[in-house]
Write a protein that holds these residues in place. Structure first.
Motif, PDB file in Angstrom:
ATOM      1  N   ALA A 177      -1.073   3.706  -3.314  1.00 20.81           N
ATOM      2  CA  ALA A 177      -0.211   2.970  -2.385  1.00 20.81           C
ATOM      3  C   ALA A 177      -1.040   2.039  -1.506  1.00 20.81           C
ATOM      4  O   ALA A 177      -0.662   0.889  -1.254  1.00 20.81           O
ATOM      5  CB  ALA A 177       0.598   3.935  -1.528  1.00 20.81           C
ATOM      6  N   ALA A 178      -2.186   2.528  -1.042  1.00 21.25           N
ATOM      7  CA  ALA A 178      -3.067   1.693  -0.223  1.00 21.25           C
ATOM      8  C   ALA A 178      -3.662   0.548  -1.034  1.00 21.25           C
ATOM      9  O   ALA A 178      -3.946  -0.530  -0.492  1.00 21.25           O
ATOM     10  CB  ALA A 178      -4.179   2.546   0.379  1.00 21.25           C
ATOM     11  N   HIS A 179      -3.828   0.775  -2.331  1.00 23.92           N
ATOM     12  CA  HIS A 179      -4.388  -0.247  -3.217  1.00 23.92           C
ATOM     13  C   HIS A 179      -3.400  -1.385  -3.456  1.00 23.92           C
ATOM     14  O   HIS A 179      -3.806  -2.507  -3.780  1.00 23.92           O
ATOM     15  CB  HIS A 179      -4.780   0.401  -4.548  1.00 23.92           C
ATOM     16  N   GLY A 180      -2.100  -1.091  -3.321  1.00 24.32           N
ATOM     17  CA  GLY A 180      -1.093  -2.135  -3.508  1.00 24.32           C
ATOM     18  C   GLY A 180      -0.145  -1.924  -4.660  1.00 24.32           C
ATOM     19  O   GLY A 180       0.654  -2.812  -4.980  1.00 24.32           O
ATOM     20  N   HIS A 181      -0.185  -0.753  -5.300  1.00 30.93           N
ATOM     21  CA  HIS A 181       0.791  -0.460  -6.348  1.00 30.93           C
ATOM     22  C   HIS A 181       2.201  -0.413  -5.752  1.00 30.93           C
ATOM     23  O   HIS A 181       2.379  -0.141  -4.552  1.00 30.93           O
ATOM     24  CB  HIS A 181       0.473   0.876  -7.011  1.00 30.93           C
ATOM     25  N   ASP A 182       3.194  -0.650  -6.593  1.00 27.96           N
ATOM     26  CA  ASP A 182       4.592  -0.625  -6.169  1.00 27.96           C
ATOM     27  C   ASP A 182       4.931   0.742  -5.587  1.00 27.96           C
ATOM     28  O   ASP A 182       4.893   1.745  -6.303  1.00 27.96           O
ATOM     29  CB  ASP A 182       5.494  -0.928  -7.372  1.00 27.96           C
ATOM     30  N   PRO A 183       5.289   0.821  -4.302  1.00 28.85           N
ATOM     31  CA  PRO A 183       5.563   2.138  -3.705  1.00 28.85           C
ATOM     32  C   PRO A 183       6.779   2.838  -4.307  1.00 28.85           C
ATOM     33  O   PRO A 183       6.823   4.071  -4.332  1.00 28.85           O
ATOM     34  CB  PRO A 183       5.767   1.831  -2.216  1.00 28.85           C
ATOM     35  N   LEU A 184       7.745   2.089  -4.808  1.00 26.25           N
ATOM     36  CA  LEU A 184       8.905   2.728  -5.432  1.00 26.25           C
ATOM     37  C   LEU A 184       8.509   3.374  -6.762  1.00 26.25           C
ATOM     38  O   LEU A 184       8.980   4.466  -7.091  1.00 26.25           O
ATOM     39  CB  LEU A 184      10.034   1.713  -5.637  1.00 26.25           C
ATOM     40  N   ALA A 185       7.645   2.707  -7.507  1.00 29.61           N
ATOM     41  CA  ALA A 185       7.142   3.309  -8.747  1.00 29.61           C
ATOM     42  C   ALA A 185       6.304   4.540  -8.434  1.00 29.61           C
ATOM     43  O   ALA A 185       6.375   5.559  -9.142  1.00 29.61           O
ATOM     44  CB  ALA A 185       6.310   2.289  -9.529  1.00 29.61           C
ATOM     45  N   LEU A 186       5.541   4.472  -7.365  1.00 25.04           N
ATOM     46  CA  LEU A 186       4.742   5.631  -6.960  1.00 25.04           C
ATOM     47  C   LEU A 186       5.628   6.772  -6.493  1.00 25.04           C
ATOM     48  O   LEU A 186       5.328   7.951  -6.735  1.00 25.04           O
ATOM     49  CB  LEU A 186       3.770   5.240  -5.844  1.00 25.04           C
ATOM     50  N   VAL A 231       2.885   8.842  -0.615  1.00 21.39           N
ATOM     51  CA  VAL A 231       3.141   7.414  -0.807  1.00 21.39           C
ATOM     52  C   VAL A 231       3.227   6.718   0.554  1.00 21.39           C
ATOM     53  O   VAL A 231       2.640   5.658   0.770  1.00 21.39           O
ATOM     54  CB  VAL A 231       4.423   7.188  -1.625  1.00 21.39           C
ATOM     55  N   VAL A 232       3.962   7.335   1.471  1.00 19.57           N
ATOM     56  CA  VAL A 232       4.067   6.779   2.826  1.00 19.57           C
ATOM     57  C   VAL A 232       2.695   6.783   3.498  1.00 19.57           C
ATOM     58  O   VAL A 232       2.331   5.830   4.189  1.00 19.57           O
ATOM     59  CB  VAL A 232       5.092   7.567   3.667  1.00 19.57           C
ATOM     60  N   LEU A 233       1.927   7.831   3.278  1.00 22.12           N
ATOM     61  CA  LEU A 233       0.590   7.921   3.862  1.00 22.12           C
ATOM     62  C   LEU A 233      -0.285   6.763   3.392  1.00 22.12           C
ATOM     63  O   LEU A 233      -0.978   6.115   4.191  1.00 22.12           O
ATOM     64  CB  LEU A 233      -0.048   9.256   3.494  1.00 22.12           C
ATOM     65  N   GLY A 234      -0.255   6.490   2.097  1.00 24.00           N
ATOM     66  CA  GLY A 234      -1.058   5.397   1.561  1.00 24.00           C
ATOM     67  C   GLY A 234      -0.619   4.047   2.080  1.00 24.00           C
ATOM     68  O   GLY A 234      -1.448   3.186   2.409  1.00 24.00           O
ATOM     69  N   LEU A 235       0.695   3.850   2.175  1.00 22.62           N
ATOM     70  CA  LEU A 235       1.210   2.583   2.690  1.00 22.62           C
ATOM     71  C   LEU A 235       0.903   2.440   4.183  1.00 22.62           C
ATOM     72  O   LEU A 235       0.645   1.336   4.673  1.00 22.62           O
ATOM     73  CB  LEU A 235       2.715   2.497   2.436  1.00 22.62           C
ATOM     74  N   THR A 236       0.911   3.549   4.886  1.00 21.76           N
ATOM     75  CA  THR A 236       0.516   3.539   6.298  1.00 21.76           C
ATOM     76  C   THR A 236      -0.942   3.126   6.440  1.00 21.76           C
ATOM     77  O   THR A 236      -1.298   2.306   7.300  1.00 21.76           O
ATOM     78  CB  THR A 236       0.729   4.925   6.926  1.00 21.76           C
ATOM     79  N   ALA A 237      -1.791   3.699   5.604  1.00 28.75           N
ATOM     80  CA  ALA A 237      -3.212   3.324   5.626  1.00 28.75           C
ATOM     81  C   ALA A 237      -3.375   1.835   5.346  1.00 28.75           C
ATOM     82  O   ALA A 237      -4.173   1.147   6.004  1.00 28.75           O
ATOM     83  CB  ALA A 237      -3.976   4.154   4.603  1.00 28.75           C
ATOM     84  N   ARG A 238      -2.630   1.329   4.404  1.00 32.02           N
ATOM     85  CA  ARG A 238      -2.689  -0.108   4.067  1.00 32.02           C
ATOM     86  C   ARG A 238      -2.262  -0.954   5.267  1.00 32.02           C
ATOM     87  O   ARG A 238      -2.898  -1.958   5.588  1.00 32.02           O
ATOM     88  CB  ARG A 238      -1.795  -0.361   2.855  1.00 32.02           C
ATOM     89  N   SER A 239      -1.186  -0.533   5.930  1.00 32.22           N
ATOM     90  CA  SER A 239      -0.697  -1.262   7.091  1.00 32.22           C
ATOM     91  C   SER A 239      -1.699  -1.214   8.244  1.00 32.22           C
ATOM     92  O   SER A 239      -1.771  -2.133   9.063  1.00 32.22           O
ATOM     93  CB  SER A 239       0.650  -0.694   7.549  1.00 32.22           C
ATOM     94  N   ALA A 240      -2.474  -0.121   8.299  1.00 28.78           N
ATOM     95  CA  ALA A 240      -3.486   0.021   9.352  1.00 28.78           C
ATOM     96  C   ALA A 240      -4.783  -0.694   9.013  1.00 28.78           C
ATOM     97  O   ALA A 240      -5.729  -0.674   9.810  1.00 28.78           O
ATOM     98  CB  ALA A 240      -3.772   1.502   9.581  1.00 28.78           C
ATOM     99  N   GLY A 241      -4.834  -1.327   7.832  1.00 32.54           N
ATOM    100  CA  GLY A 241      -6.032  -2.050   7.435  1.00 32.54           C
ATOM    101  C   GLY A 241      -7.101  -1.184   6.818  1.00 32.54           C
ATOM    102  O   GLY A 241      -8.264  -1.591   6.739  1.00 32.54           O
ATOM    103  N   LEU A 242      -6.711   0.010   6.370  1.00 29.79           N
ATOM    104  CA  LEU A 242      -7.670   0.931   5.759  1.00 29.79           C
ATOM    105  C   LEU A 242      -7.752   0.725   4.248  1.00 29.79           C
ATOM    106  O   LEU A 242      -6.864   0.133   3.635  1.00 29.79           O
ATOM    107  CB  LEU A 242      -7.267   2.376   6.068  1.00 29.79           C
TER     108      LEU A 242
END
Length: 220
Positions: free
Chosen positions: A62-71, A123-134
């Protein structure tokens, strides 16, 4: 990238609802499979290398940018227990609330709109990390550590285990957490279908019984 954001995200005081869950440790204590620090270490190690690896890979992807719905669909397929799927979505919904207040972003908004009852927590955790710039590796670390940190904290409460002993268990697992996080982050560069799908059948079985049990201390 702010590495301090990882400390905030992985902090047990981050209001994501994890304090109410034991990661299967309560059921293990009730069944006599976790009685002391040695048992806790074995339990955490098993969880780290199975469901912990799977969660870390989903978070990294999710943090890498894969489709979160697919994940999210992939997380469903990797979670055989209906009780654990429900728990993962409840935790995902709670984490989403905290994430949107802390690191708001359009990708979090889009997932919240698509999954109003909650997406799977990793999935939410990974997207959160992405939003935080991690980075994906950071997301994998947060998920891997959470997979053992939650049960360790719960066992302190369940058994009145010395918290120094519980912390020592986590410290001794650090090299394995490193390896799991690195493996998960590497897998995130591949396809969603190729992500690890390690499982722990006993956790699935006991989760169903625990969900129906009255008087439990933890929600899972």
């Amino acid at each position: 990238m702010s590495r301090a954001a990882l400390l905030v995200l992985a902090d047990g005081r981050f209001p994501a609802g994890g304090h109410a869950h034991s990661g299967g440790a309560e059921a293990a204590v009730e069944q006599g499979r976790v009685r002391d620090a040695g048992d806790l270490a074995a339990f955490c190690r098993g969880r780290l290398h199975t469901t912990g690896l799977t969660a870390a890979a989903l978070a990294a992807a999710a943090a890498h940018g894969h489709d979160p719905l697919a994940l999210d669909e992939a997380a469903d397929a990797r979670t055989p227990s209906p009780a654990l799927r429900a728990v993962a979505r409840r935790l995902g919904r709670q984490l989403m609330r905290a994430a949107r207040a802390t690191w708001p972003g359009p990708e979090l908004d889009a997932l919240a709109a698509a999954r109003p009852r909650g997406a799977h927590q990793p999935v939410v955790l990974g997207l959160t990390a992405r939003s935080a710039g991690l980075a994906p590796l950071d997301a994998a670390y947060a998920a891997a550590y959470e997979s053992v940190g939650g049960p360790a904290t719960a066992v302190v409460r369940l058994l009145s285990l010395d918290p120094f002993e519980a912390t020592a268990v986590l410290a001794r697992l650090a090299p394995e957490i490193d390896r799991i996080a690195e493996r998960a982050a590497a897998a995130a560069h591949g396809t969603v279908d190729g992500l690890p799908a390690a499982s722990a059948p006993l956790l699935d079985i006991t989760a169903e019984a625990h969900a129906a049990r009255r008087g439990r201390l933890f929600a899972s």
